[in-house]
Scaffold this motif. Sequence first.
Motif, PDB file in Angstrom:
ATOM      1  N   ARG A   1     -21.580  28.231 -25.022  1.00 55.46           N
ATOM      2  CA  ARG A   1     -22.507  28.972 -25.884  1.00 55.46           C
ATOM      3  C   ARG A   1     -23.952  28.702 -25.467  1.00 55.46           C
ATOM      4  N   LEU A   2     -24.216  27.468 -25.096  1.00 54.28           N
ATOM      5  CA  LEU A   2     -25.562  27.111 -24.636  1.00 54.28           C
ATOM      6  C   LEU A   2     -25.907  27.877 -23.357  1.00 54.28           C
TER       7      LEU A   2
ATOM      8  N   SER B   1     -30.445  20.689 -19.719  1.00 57.79           N
ATOM      9  CA  SER B   1     -29.917  20.150 -20.975  1.00 57.79           C
ATOM     10  C   SER B   1     -28.604  19.385 -20.794  1.00 57.79           C
TER      11      SER B   1
ATOM     12  N   GLU C   1     -24.841  30.780 -22.496  1.00 55.30           N
ATOM     13  CA  GLU C   1     -25.042  32.201 -22.802  1.00 55.30           C
ATOM     14  C   GLU C   1     -26.387  32.462 -23.463  1.00 55.30           C
ATOM     15  N   ASN C   2     -26.972  31.459 -24.094  1.00 55.39           N
ATOM     16  CA  ASN C   2     -28.193  31.664 -24.877  1.00 55.39           C
ATOM     17  C   ASN C   2     -29.457  31.110 -24.240  1.00 55.39           C
ATOM     18  N   LYS C   3     -29.321  30.374 -23.133  1.00 54.38           N
ATOM     19  CA  LYS C   3     -30.497  29.758 -22.516  1.00 54.38           C
ATOM     20  C   LYS C   3     -30.684  30.242 -21.086  1.00 54.38           C
ATOM     21  N   PRO C   4     -31.940  30.232 -20.615  1.00 51.69           N
ATOM     22  CA  PRO C   4     -32.160  30.503 -19.183  1.00 51.69           C
ATOM     23  C   PRO C   4     -31.426  29.470 -18.343  1.00 51.69           C
TER      24      PRO C   4
ATOM     25  N   GLU D   1     -33.012  25.954 -17.850  1.00 49.40           N
ATOM     26  CA  GLU D   1     -32.987  25.170 -19.086  1.00 49.40           C
ATOM     27  C   GLU D   1     -31.575  24.679 -19.398  1.00 49.40           C
ATOM     28  N   PHE D   2     -30.588  25.501 -19.078  1.00 43.57           N
ATOM     29  CA  PHE D   2     -29.201  25.086 -19.338  1.00 43.57           C
ATOM     30  C   PHE D   2     -28.847  23.844 -18.516  1.00 43.57           C
TER      31      PHE D   2
END
Length: 351
Positions: free
Chosen positions: A221-222, A234, A224-227, A230-231
């Motif tokens: 999910r991370l 993280s 799919e929602n972050k550039p 950034e992914f």
Amino acid sequence: MNIQEQVLTASVSFQWFSIALDESNDIQDTAQVLIYIRGIDEKLQITEELLSMESLKDTVTGKDLYNSVINSLIRSRLSLDKLASITTDGAPSLIGKHCGLVTLMNDKIKEDFPSHSVLSFHCIIHQESLCRSSFKLKHGNECDEWVCDFAFAVDIMQKLNELNTKLQGKGLFAHELFADFKAIEGQFDLLSSPFACDVETAAEELQVELIDLQADNSLKRLFENKPLVEFYASLHSEKFKNLKNFARKMFVIFASTYICEQTFSILKVNKSKNRSLLTDSNLQSVLRISTSNLTPNFNKLQILNEKATSDRRLGCKSPSSSQMKGKEVTLSREDEEVQNYKSDSDPKKSS
């Protein structure tokens, strides 16, 4: 100067870096070599800046370009074992098989770091330009044949213009542009789609971490929602250590030398026939300020300027002893000349 200091400070923490370079002559026919660097630190913070402008007054051979790049890297305290890739415009002096820059760089790296290898790329914009120039529209005798050729040419040119626009700009990543490069296609697929890639095709040191990654729904999910940058930033540093290091290396690859071409346009504007005496040092400073994403530390620059002004004033008010001795010698010589002149012009002595 403050921007250059910031670049040097950032380069110390680079885990990987890549360079893009190109060469062009200025108004005085001096070959100017622009070397851009893209580096990434442990936290996946990316720095893309002009590393240096090297001026070649004589020849512009592969060996000359190699020496310029090596000297620039040494001044910046950058080690070749952290160099991920080199991107050039494909000129013979840069990619020559025997004495091109890329060949000499690879020989140096194999000598100093036998287990390390560097990727090299021919700028994709130049390749697209070569494809465009090789396209020729045939003028047939029959009207229908010519119309078909013309319609085909319009479609092709539209696609090429769209591609050319897409390729231009700063901060573009190679995985966005080199999707059809067979040699590294698998690596770019892994970087851009880690949840969809086949684990068995990945490098052995990445397979366990990819299995853990693909089994974690929260990370999906991370993703799919972050550039993409950034992914990867993280991800847990220990659990996905190899995967993050792989991402760092791939993110620093330059997709093209567009940034060099853009800077040459700025160079031609600033060093024109009306400003042909602009020194190489000042020209480099102008280019650095014009292209940098960094903000100068104006407070520090002001302090340094005030200190320099104060030192100059103190130097004027209290000259050194050597300066005073020099003045005394000068004055004594002037006094002696005056006395000689007076004695020669005295009528009593002449009579």
